[in-house]
Design an enzyme around this catalytic site. Structure first.
Site, mmCIF file in Angstrom:
data_model
loop_
_atom_site.group_PDB
_atom_site.id
_atom_site.type_symbol
_atom_site.label_atom_id
_atom_site.label_comp_id
_atom_site.label_asym_id
_atom_site.label_seq_id
_atom_site.Cartn_x
_atom_site.Cartn_y
_atom_site.Cartn_z
ATOM 1 N NE ARG A 101 -4.209 -0.588 2.487
ATOM 2 C CZ ARG A 101 -5.145 -1.545 2.488
ATOM 3 N NH1 ARG A 101 -4.823 -2.807 2.469
ATOM 4 N NH2 ARG A 101 -6.414 -1.218 2.498
ATOM 5 N NE ARG A 146 -13.525 -4.538 6.933
ATOM 6 C CZ ARG A 146 -12.772 -4.568 5.845
ATOM 7 N NH1 ARG A 146 -12.782 -5.644 5.071
ATOM 8 N NH2 ARG A 146 -12.026 -3.535 5.523
HETATM 9 P P1 AP5 Z 1 -8.366 -4.173 4.057
HETATM 10 O O1 AP5 Z 1 -8.976 -5.262 4.808
HETATM 11 O O2 AP5 Z 1 -7.396 -4.481 2.984
HETATM 12 O O3 AP5 Z 1 -9.560 -3.284 3.507
HETATM 13 P P2 AP5 Z 1 -9.736 -2.307 2.260
HETATM 14 O O4 AP5 Z 1 -8.564 -2.111 1.400
HETATM 15 O O5 AP5 Z 1 -10.340 -1.085 2.850
HETATM 16 O O6 AP5 Z 1 -10.710 -3.073 1.348
HETATM 17 P P3 AP5 Z 1 -11.958 -3.989 1.683
HETATM 18 O O7 AP5 Z 1 -11.495 -5.278 2.264
HETATM 19 O O8 AP5 Z 1 -12.981 -3.222 2.445
HETATM 20 O O9 AP5 Z 1 -12.546 -4.159 0.230
HETATM 21 P P4 AP5 Z 1 -12.102 -5.151 -0.942
HETATM 22 O O10 AP5 Z 1 -11.398 -4.395 -2.004
HETATM 23 O O11 AP5 Z 1 -11.457 -6.378 -0.408
HETATM 24 O O12 AP5 Z 1 -13.526 -5.477 -1.499
HETATM 25 P P5 AP5 Z 1 -14.502 -6.705 -1.163
HETATM 26 O O13 AP5 Z 1 -14.233 -7.837 -2.062
HETATM 27 O O14 AP5 Z 1 -14.520 -6.942 0.300
HETATM 28 O O15 AP5 Z 1 -7.645 -3.159 5.067
HETATM 29 C C1 AP5 Z 1 -8.317 -2.704 6.223
HETATM 30 C C2 AP5 Z 1 -7.385 -1.838 7.049
HETATM 31 O O16 AP5 Z 1 -6.282 -2.637 7.521
HETATM 32 C C3 AP5 Z 1 -6.724 -0.652 6.340
HETATM 33 O O17 AP5 Z 1 -7.545 0.488 6.331
HETATM 34 C C4 AP5 Z 1 -5.462 -0.450 7.189
HETATM 35 O O18 AP5 Z 1 -5.768 0.213 8.376
HETATM 36 C C5 AP5 Z 1 -5.070 -1.885 7.532
HETATM 37 N N1 AP5 Z 1 -4.151 -2.459 6.531
HETATM 38 C C6 AP5 Z 1 -4.391 -3.527 5.706
HETATM 39 N N2 AP5 Z 1 -3.349 -3.765 4.901
HETATM 40 C C7 AP5 Z 1 -2.420 -2.828 5.203
HETATM 41 C C8 AP5 Z 1 -1.125 -2.526 4.683
HETATM 42 N N3 AP5 Z 1 -0.598 -3.240 3.678
HETATM 43 N N4 AP5 Z 1 -0.453 -1.482 5.209
HETATM 44 C C9 AP5 Z 1 -0.971 -0.757 6.225
HETATM 45 N N5 AP5 Z 1 -2.194 -0.969 6.761
HETATM 46 C C10 AP5 Z 1 -2.914 -1.994 6.252
HETATM 47 O O19 AP5 Z 1 -15.895 -6.057 -1.623
HETATM 48 C C11 AP5 Z 1 -16.482 -5.012 -0.885
HETATM 49 C C12 AP5 Z 1 -18.012 -5.212 -0.867
HETATM 50 O O20 AP5 Z 1 -18.500 -5.071 -2.204
HETATM 51 C C13 AP5 Z 1 -18.445 -6.603 -0.398
HETATM 52 O O21 AP5 Z 1 -19.602 -6.501 0.348
HETATM 53 C C14 AP5 Z 1 -18.683 -7.365 -1.708
HETATM 54 O O22 AP5 Z 1 -19.638 -8.375 -1.574
HETATM 55 C C15 AP5 Z 1 -19.171 -6.259 -2.627
HETATM 56 N N6 AP5 Z 1 -18.803 -6.482 -4.037
HETATM 57 C C16 AP5 Z 1 -17.659 -7.053 -4.511
HETATM 58 N N7 AP5 Z 1 -17.676 -7.074 -5.859
HETATM 59 C C17 AP5 Z 1 -18.836 -6.499 -6.242
HETATM 60 C C18 AP5 Z 1 -19.428 -6.228 -7.519
HETATM 61 N N8 AP5 Z 1 -18.803 -6.572 -8.657
HETATM 62 N N9 AP5 Z 1 -20.634 -5.607 -7.536
HETATM 63 C C19 AP5 Z 1 -21.258 -5.255 -6.394
HETATM 64 N N10 AP5 Z 1 -20.763 -5.494 -5.147
HETATM 65 C C20 AP5 Z 1 -19.560 -6.116 -5.083
HETATM 66 MG MG MG Z 2 -10.665 -6.985 1.489
#
Ligand code: AP5
Ligand code: MG
Length: 202
Positions: A101, A146
């Site tokens: 990131r 979450r």
């Molecule tokens: P992390 O858990 O990585 O969260 P994020 O990047 O905010 O992303 P999400 O997991 O919320 O979304 P996603 O892209 O995985 O989408 P998803 O498939 O779930 O990180 C959380 C926190 O941890 C960070 O803020 C930070 O604090 C820390 N952290 C993590 N890694 C770090 C690093 N490397 N360095 C520093 N800090 C770190 O989909 C989202 C939703 O949309 C779901 O409900 C899904 O069902 C829906 N969805 C998916 N695809 C579709 C579609 N095509 N159409 C409609 N809905 C859909």
């Molecule tokens: Mg995720």
């Protein structure tokens, strides 16, 4: 086995970075990628949430950052990733979900893979506009529990992505490894776009 063969096999490992804003579908698409390509999955967000659930020192440290939508410090996440990577030696490759990131994290990943005779194969960047991201995360927040799926934290996560993480796209563009994928449509449609890009480099 000859050493040259071993080296060749390691180079054949499929290491996919799945990249994108919060809610872009990294976790969802990782599940499909695991099945199709027989890969291990490392989501740094999932690892941190498990640490929080278990009440470990790392979990306690991460909690404050995650609740505010900020990044956990690089040295902490890099050390954590190195430990997890060592548990995935038997897979045909790894999906890195939510890592790197920052530029220091991407340098660390290159170094870790190099030490193992490997490299990043492709960076899949899921492109989704902000209103759709917010809608998806708010919807998930109604059931997920979450701590970061609320409007205030979502806004902060999106800002952090824009300012600290999205510059990595330019970095990977220069390496020729970036595949930008339209992340809107059905999950299956998006997966077919990703698979087409992955199959090209295999
Ligand atoms: P992390 O858990 O990585 O969260 P994020 O990047 O905010 O992303 P999400 O997991 O919320 O979304 P996603 O892209 O995985 O989408 P998803 O498939 O779930 O990180 C959380 C926190 O941890 C960070 O803020 C930070 O604090 C820390 N952290 C993590 N890694 C770090 C690093 N490397 N360095 C520093 N800090 C770190 O989909 C989202 C939703 O949309 C779901 O409900 C899904 O069902 C829906 N969805 C998916 N695809 C579709 C579609 N095509 N159409 C409609 N809905 C859909
Ligand atoms: Mg995720």
């Amino acid at each position: 086995m000859k050493l040259s063969n071993l080296f060749c096999n390691l180079k054949d490992m499929l290491n996919i970075v799945i990249f994108g804003a919060p809610g872009s579908g990294k976790g969802t698409q990782s599940e499909n990628l695991i099945k199709r390509y027989n890969l291990a999955h490392i989501s740094t967000g999932d690892v941190l949430r498990a640490e929080m659930k278990n009440g470990t020192e790392l979990g306690k440290l991460a909690e404050g950052y995650i609740a505010k939508g900020q990044l956990v410090p690089d040295d902490v996440v890099i050390g954590m990733l190195a430990n997890v990577l060592d548990t995935k030696k038997d897979a045909a490759g790894v999906i890195f979900d939510g890592f790197p990131r920052t530029i220091p994290q991407s340098d660390a990943l290159d170094e870790m893979l190099k030490e193992r005779g490997q490299e990043v194969s492709i960076v899949v960047s899921l492109e989704v506009e902000e209103p759709e991201l917010i809608e998806r995360l708010i919807k998930r927040g109604q059931q997920s529990g979450r701590s970061d799926d609320n409007m205030e934290t979502i806004k902060s996560r999106l800002d952090v992505y824009k300012n600290q993480t999205s510059p990595l796209k330019e970095h990977y563009e220069k390496t020729g490894k970036l595949a930008s994928i339209k992340g809107v449509g059905t999950v299956d449609e998006i997966f077919e776009r990703i698979a087409e890009a992955v199959d090209k480099i295999k």
